[in-house]
Design an enzyme around this catalytic site. Structure first.
Site, PDB file in Angstrom:
ATOM      1  N   ASP A   1       0.861  -1.163   0.000  1.00 39.65           N
ATOM      2  CA  ASP A   1       0.000   0.000   0.000  1.00 39.65           C
ATOM      3  C   ASP A   1       0.908   1.226   0.000  1.00 39.65           C
ATOM      4  O   ASP A   1       2.104   1.132   0.293  1.00 39.65           O
ATOM      5  CB  ASP A   1      -0.922  -0.003   1.222  1.00 39.65           C
ATOM      6  CG  ASP A   1      -2.187   0.807   0.992  1.00 39.65           C
ATOM      7  OD1 ASP A   1      -2.189   1.670   0.092  1.00 39.65           O
ATOM      8  OD2 ASP A   1      -3.175   0.595   1.719  1.00 39.65           O
ATOM      9  N   TRP A   2       0.349   2.383  -0.331  1.00 37.45           N
ATOM     10  CA  TRP A   2       1.165   3.577  -0.528  1.00 37.45           C
ATOM     11  C   TRP A   2       1.810   4.005   0.798  1.00 37.45           C
ATOM     12  O   TRP A   2       1.120   4.254   1.781  1.00 37.45           O
ATOM     13  CB  TRP A   2       0.317   4.684  -1.129  1.00 37.45           C
ATOM     14  CG  TRP A   2       0.339   4.688  -2.639  1.00 37.45           C
ATOM     15  CD1 TRP A   2       0.501   5.787  -3.433  1.00 37.45           C
ATOM     16  CD2 TRP A   2       0.217   3.585  -3.554  1.00 37.45           C
ATOM     17  NE1 TRP A   2       0.497   5.420  -4.777  1.00 37.45           N
ATOM     18  CE2 TRP A   2       0.319   4.081  -4.873  1.00 37.45           C
ATOM     19  CE3 TRP A   2       0.030   2.211  -3.386  1.00 37.45           C
ATOM     20  CZ2 TRP A   2       0.251   3.267  -6.002  1.00 37.45           C
ATOM     21  CZ3 TRP A   2      -0.039   1.396  -4.512  1.00 37.45           C
ATOM     22  CH2 TRP A   2       0.072   1.923  -5.796  1.00 37.45           C
TER      23      TRP A   2
END
Length: 846
Positions: A229-230
């Site tokens: 995920d970012w």
């Protein structure tokens, strides 16, 4: 015949790539792209959000997108074929945005109504979640676009999401939280997977060898690409060793060349680990290339009738009719004889609650409000019904977006933006960029201009528009920002969020200021010039602004009290024959980045509903939310409709159902409890000193309510229709491999409609503490009045009977008797039969 798409020769490239080049592949180039290696003709591919629609590559002033109903709404359709169609449309629009990979679907569990991203997932039930995700993935990948299933695993709250340690038994992890991923990977094989932010039993998922290697790779034999995920990477060596192939976004934070090369040269990180991770990036690029997307793509919207028709179909099927006393619904479009008056009241009546907040939110190409949808419906066919409106209550956390209420200097709806390098006090400053905007919620995190050097974040902007009040009175003006901002009306300073700033919760993850307000008396019909002078994030006075260009939100509304709004609404309600009351929450209350503090609708909405129900007995309440809300007034009203966040077509779909042009057939994808205290995770939700204990174990949702014999407000799988149906003639067959249940469904009513057959399994004499029953399959059938159709549901024996044996660390199917329970909701079982298995066996894998 289209030419064959050239694929990368992965093993040859592994031989040719330098160690430095391999390392560069293991993190993104930027927010949306992988790193190209021009020397070896390795292209960059693009990823894009997401589960509610395809954003493209911009948050600020992005190319418009089609917004789909939220995940919990799509799951409420219980329609596998429709979900495939939705996935295919998502893929088509990804192609139009130049995206090879869609960052979705989201298939976490709705463990609690308070979860900030509950709306983005599908259900409290792992089987429904897995089938919903799996069929959307099929649709996406049918079009040769890559689906990236997320967030693996247990990202079921937002509170301290990057730090929280999820403490969970292996049985609950397997039976509830891993199960949707298990089903989706088994049935549709997504080509990519995104890890969750959180820890599980002490280890961040993005560096968990056990989950990424032992479960995904070794046990499930899944061979797709794993990305973070970012900003969800927390180490170099541990994440690489675990097989987290791609760190996103770029440029890298943890896989920088100098320290990582040093770790390779000192044998801290094995060269084979680098090669293995690089292979998966090349594999993802190969999968992306199959889409045949041109190298240079001009992002474009998809404003087609076909797209709108599918969005409307999905929205229609998602809506759940939960109460309909005395058949008050459907409403008539024609009053015979004479004229009938309908009042539309409520904070969501003239608001377009298309989606929840965070990365699922996007620039919807258009939005139909419930008022607009109903108004359009009543114009059809020369009706004699008249409409009245009253707001009734405020819902906004902050003052509302006024982009649609302003007129820019071109005479269009919206405002006008001018960008400068110099501050407002510089009389010689020059415009370097200008264009119209449609919103006063301006998030400039990815604002770019050819006139700004790379990394140049300091700039200024003026946002202007003309405001014409609908009525005379005192008006509140509000401004929150990440940067600095002042709001002027006819050159008079009304709000100052520049010289003195206070920390608040504005913007993504709550990094901006609180909303500062000012009051000004305005006259009805008079034109007022609004100007907001904004300074970008480097001007922020509270701390270092982390979201690059920053942003500003500003709004205006007439100053009044909750009591005054209710009084006006009651007057309107008393003069109407029927009242449509549109309530619920919004992306300001249900969003990525934070969890809801409670299950209540905020503000004066509950007082409003009580008052309207007292003033008029014919009240239909339409609720928009992605997860349950408290409904203390439910016994006071004759009709209740759950409409979710409905995407572009939300107003039309609500009108379709209210007026009977579409017979509602949605079923609840989660239990609606009476109060938050009834929720199984109530005592164990949110982070406590960096830890959350999943104390309800496998008893999530209806599994818990049935086990403790607690009746919820509305049960899982429940939903009414304007017709009636009979499910009959169950024939159950079984062998060593599977069970098959065949039933006939008859429409016994007078209206065409659809019914969902739900198949649950119950072990008669379980060897461990198991739920009373568990959903194992479902099917939906559409029927004309009087029509009968057969439906057949087949489930493998191991899926129908198995539980996770924590002693053996395997799935176990016990020999013995099992009941097959057939119904149209979890609490309405109308048919049952038994089958028996002869042997106990254990298994692993998919």
């Amino acid at each position: 015949m289209s030419p064959a798409i050239k694929q990368l020769d992965i093993e040859s490239l592994i031989e040719e790539l330098t160690v430095e080049e391999k390392l560069s592949l293991l993190a993104g180039k930027d927010f949306w792209h992988t790193v190209p290696i021009d020397r070896l003709d390795i292209p960059s591919i693009r990823v894009s959000d997401g589960p509610n629609g395809i954003r493209g590559t911009k948050f600020f002033n992005s190319v418009p997108s089609n917004c789909f109903p939220c995940g919990t709404g799509l799951a409420a359709t219980f329609n596998k074929d429709l979900l495939v169609e939705a996935g295919e449309l998502m893929a088509k629009e990804a192609r139009m945005k130049g995206a090879h990979v869609i960052l979705g679907p989201t298939c976490n569990i709705v463990r609690s109504p308070l979860g900030g991203r509950a709306f983005e997932s599908y259900s409290e039930d792992p089987l429904l979640s897995g089938h919903a995700a799996g069929h959307i993935i099929k649709g996406i990948q049918n079009q040769k676009i890559v689906a990236c299933i997320k967030h693996f695993v247990c990202n079921d709250q937002e509170d301290e999401r990057k730090a929280v340690n999820t403490v969970i038994t292996e049985r609950a992890l397997r039976e509830i939280y891993l199960k949707p991923f298990h089903i989706a990977i088994r049935d549709s094989y997504p080509k990519a997977l995104m890890t969750a932010y959180n820890k599980i039993n002490g280890v961040h998922v993005s560096q968990s060898k056990r989950l990424l290697q032992e479960v995904l790779r070794d046990e499930w034999k899944w061979d797709g690409t794993i990305m973070s995920d970012w900003h969800g990477v927390y180490s170099a060596k541990e994440s690489l060793d675990a097989g987290l192939n791609l760190e996103m976004p770029g440029p890298t934070r943890f896989r920088q060349q100098t320290p990582t090369l040093h770790s390779i040269q000192t044998n801290e990180i094995h060269r084979d680990v680098i090669d293995d991770n690089a292979r998966y990036i090349l594999k993802l690029i190969n999968e992306g290339l199959k889409a045949g997307i041109p190298k240079e793509v001009v992002e474009s919207p998809n404003p087609t009738k076909e797209a709108s028709a599918l969005l409307r179909k999905a929205g229609d099927e998602s809506i759940v009719l939960l109460k309909n006393e005395n058949n008050i619904l459907p409403l008539s479009k024609k009053a015979i004889p004479g004229q009938e008056k309908i009042a539309i009241i409520g904070p969501n009546a003239k608001a377009a609650q298309d989606s929840g907040g965070g990365s699922a939110s996007l620039n919807a190409a258009y939005k139909i409000t419930p008022f607009e949808g109903i108004e359009t419906k009543l114009r059809e066919g020369g009706n004699t019904v008249s409409l009245d409106y009253s707001l009734g209550a405020f819902l906004d956390r902050n003052l509302p977006d006024i982009g649609h209420s302003l007129i820019n200097e071109r005479g269009d709806k919206g405002l006008y933006a001018r960008f400068y390098k110099e501050p407002p006090e510089d009389k010689e400053r020059k415009i370097f960029e200008e264009f119209p905007l449609s919103t006063s919620r301006i998030f400039l995190s990815d604002f770019k201009s050819k006139n700004l050097a790379p990394g140049e974040l300091l700039f200024y902007a003026d946002f202007t528009g003309t405001f014409i009040p609908d009525e005379t009175g005192d008006y509140d003006f509000g401004v929150s920002c990440l940067g600095t901002a002042q709001l002027f009306v006819d050159d008079k300073l009304v709000v100052d969020n520049k010289t003195k700033q206070t920390k608040g919760d504005a913007f993504f993850l709550g990094v901006g200021t609180r909303e500062e307000r000012g009051v000004l008396h305005l006259e009805k019909g008079k034109e007022y010039d609004i100007r907001v002078e904004f300074g970008s994030s480097p001007t922020f006075t509270l701390n270092k602004a982390p979201l690059e260009g920053g942003g500003v939100y500003f709004g205006v509304r007439i100053k009044t009290t909750g009591e005054e709004l209710i009084e006006k609404a009651v007057k309107v309600a008393k003069e109407a024959d029927k009242v449509i009351l549109v309530v619920g929450i919004s992306k300001e209350w249900e969003s990525e980045g934070f969890d809801r503090p409670n299950m209540d609708i905020p503000g004066y909405t509950n007082d409003l509903v009580y008052a309207i129900a007292k003033a008029n007995p014919n009240v239909i309440v339409v609720n928009q939310s992605g997860s349950p809300v408290t409904l203390p007034w439910i016994k006071e009203i004759p009709a209740f409709v759950q409409a979710w966040y409905g995407g572009n077509e939300l107003g039309n779909t609500i009108a379709d159902v209210l007026f009977g042009d579409y017979n509602p057939n949605g079923k609840l994808s989660m239990t609606f409890p009476e109060r938050i205290e009834d929720v199984p995770s109530f005592l164990n939700f949110g982070s406590t000193n960096g830890q959350v204990i999943y104390g309800e174990d496998v008893f999530v949702g209806y599994r818990y309510y049935e086990k403790v014999k607690r009746t919820p407000l509305f049960p899982f799988g429940f939903g009414l229709s304007y017709s009636t149906f009979e499910i009959k003639d169950l024939v159950l067959t079984s062998n060593d491999e599977s069970i098959t249940a065949s039933v006939k469904v008859k429409n016994t009513g007078k209206v065409e409609g659809a019914e969902t057959v739900q198949l649950y399994v119950q072990q008669v004499d379980p060897s461990v503490n198991r739920p009373i029953k568990e959903l194992k399959d479902f099917g939906k059938v559409f029927l004309k009045p009087g029509e009968t159709k057969s439906i057949k549901l087949t489930v493998s024996i191991k899926e129908a009977t198995s539980f996770w044996n924590g002693y053996k660390n395997k799935w176990q199917s016990d020999s013995g008797k099992y009941k097959v329970l057939i119904g149209n909701s979890s609490d309405n079982i109308t048919l049952e039969d038994e089958f028996e298995t002869k042997k106990t066996f254990s298994w692993l894998g998919l």
